[in-house]
Design a protein around this motif. Structure first.
Motif, PDB file in Angstrom:
ATOM      1  N   THR A  19       0.843  -1.192   0.000  1.00 19.24           N
ATOM      2  CA  THR A  19       0.000   0.000   0.000  1.00 19.24           C
ATOM      3  C   THR A  19       0.880   1.243   0.000  1.00 19.24           C
ATOM      4  N   ILE A  43       0.946   5.421   0.207  1.00 23.89           N
ATOM      5  CA  ILE A  43       0.220   6.637   0.574  1.00 23.89           C
ATOM      6  C   ILE A  43       0.899   7.795  -0.146  1.00 23.89           C
ATOM      7  N   TYR A  67      -3.282   5.355  -2.042  1.00 30.28           N
ATOM      8  CA  TYR A  67      -4.224   6.326  -1.482  1.00 30.28           C
ATOM      9  C   TYR A  67      -3.703   7.732  -1.742  1.00 30.28           C
ATOM     10  N   VAL A 124      -5.903   9.472   5.018  1.00 32.63           N
ATOM     11  CA  VAL A 124      -5.587   8.302   5.837  1.00 32.63           C
ATOM     12  C   VAL A 124      -4.799   8.757   7.060  1.00 32.63           C
ATOM     13  N   LEU A 151      -3.000   1.121   9.563  1.00 28.41           N
ATOM     14  CA  LEU A 151      -3.435   2.014   8.486  1.00 28.41           C
ATOM     15  C   LEU A 151      -4.934   2.260   8.617  1.00 28.41           C
ATOM     16  N   THR A 199      -8.156   4.181   7.238  1.00 24.27           N
ATOM     17  CA  THR A 199      -8.642   4.794   6.007  1.00 24.27           C
ATOM     18  C   THR A 199     -10.124   5.141   6.149  1.00 24.27           C
ATOM     19  N   LEU A 241       5.134   5.354   2.657  1.00 32.77           N
ATOM     20  CA  LEU A 241       4.640   6.699   2.953  1.00 32.77           C
ATOM     21  C   LEU A 241       5.390   7.701   2.080  1.00 32.77           C
TER      22      LEU A 241
END
Length: 368
Positions: free
Chosen positions: A6, A8, A32, A174, A182, A184, A196
């Motif tokens: 993931t 960000i 995200y 987030v 995490l 969200t 990040l």
């Protein structure tokens, strides 16, 4: 079983990291994006690191490597001239000795960076021939490898390309829990690796984990103008001595900027005084500019560290969380290489980055 990665942040670092990871069938990649004040979307877009006199060799290694990645990525994803143009860069110097020193620096650096391309020392008249918009040209050094990139379009197109491979995108803010959970808009999400890439917003994002990042925000503003005349794709970018950068984009769009404003926090308001200053700088180069040609003022927030160097890599006590920040005003140049290195770490678990940056330990400390 696929591993969940993931990311960000969908700026230059996040987008390029996603580009390299989305081709890996063993990974499930999600990104995200809050998208507020992003430096990538509001950058001048000059890719020309070779004539910088910054003495930080690690930064230069990152910058020249990042610049070299653009043609590869652009060709692979088939981005057009509206996104990236390698039309060269002109850096001006009024003093003949300074001009010669700049030329000698370019020749020396070409030995290790052939991407710099052709190098020419130009008179003021020759500079004006290359950039007909100018009414007050200065002599300069031209390097053909220099380029301009629309950071907003580049990141957007790259993520669209990744979605066709293996990327899921989400909008929304987030947060992290005290153990790195995490959080969200859809609730807590699991991950195997979390990246990040939020620039100046890394500091508040890490605070719940009792980690303080040595990151400060710097405001940057630029103006875009739509001119009545049109030009081709071969007009170089101008980095003038003593004035704001002057970037003629394809056809008739001109960008002037960007500023470097400290102690402004996360302020994203357009400043009339700064807009006037940018316009005045542009007018010193092209006396025919008029205020009604300004189509918009862009505002973004860059991330800077105390030594003005970027940092990236896994958290010291949590190798499953990677951070990247501190790119400053050269983010579009250093960002691609940082994204590639982060992706390689995710895939191999190895990193030997001494040539590119200090350890993240130098920029992270426990909260009191």
């Amino acid at each position: 079983m696929q591993k969940q990665v993931t990311i960000i942040g969908s700026g230059i670092v996040g987008a390029v990291t996603a580009y390299y990871l989305s081709s890996d069938p063993t990974l499930n990649v999600t990104i995200y994006d809050e998208g507020i004040g992003q430096a990538t979307k509001n950058s001048a877009g000059i890719i020309s690191p070779w004539l910088s006199k910054r003495r930080n060799q690690r930064w230069y290694n990152l910058a020249k490597s990042g610049a070299a990645l653009y043609p590869e990525i652009v060709a692979d994803t088939q981005m057009g001239y509206s996104v990236y143009q390698q039309a060269g860069t002109i850096v001006t110097r009024e003093n003949p000795d300074d001009l010669q020193a700049l030329y000698d620096l370019a020749v020396a650096r070409k030995q290790q960076a052939p991407q710099i391309g052709q190098i020419e020392k130009l008179t003021a008249e020759q500079v004006q021939d290359r950039i007909p918009l100018l009414t007050n040209p200065q002599p300069g050094v031209f390097v053909s490898g220099g380029a301009r990139v629309d950071g907003d379009k580049f990141a957007h197109n790259l993520l669209k390309y990744c979605e066709k491979r293996n990327l899921v995108r989400h909008k929304g803010k987030v947060a992290l829990g005290d153990q790195g959970q995490l959080l969200t808009p859809h609730g807590q999400q699991n991950y195997d690796t979390l990246i990040l890439a939020v620039g100046a917003w890394l500091k508040p994002l890490l605070l719940p984990m009792k980690i303080v990042a040595d990151v400060r925000p710097q405001k940057g503003q630029l103006i875009e103008l739509q001119l009545p005349e049109s030009w081709g794709d071969d007009v170089p970018v101008l980095m003038p001595e003593g004035e704001r950068d002057f970037i003629p984009f394809t056809r008739s769009k001109l960008v002037v900027g960007a500023t470097h404003e400290n102690d402004m926090g996360y302020d994203l308001q357009v400043s009339d005084l700064v807009e006037a200053d940018l316009f005045a700088s542009g007018r010193k180069l092209d006396a025919n500019l008029t205020k009604d040609q300004i189509t918009q003022v862009k505002v973004g927030t860059r991330a800077y560290t105390r030594d003005f160097a970027p940092f990236f890599g896994p958290l010291p006590d949590n190798p499953h969380i990677l951070v990247a920040s501190g790119l400053g005003s050269s983010g579009l140049t250093t960002g691609p290489m940082i994204g590639k290195l982060l992706a390689e770490y995710v895939q191999t678990g190895r990193h030997d980055w001494d040539d590119y940056a200090l350890s993240v330990d130098h920029y992270l400390s426990p909260a009191e």
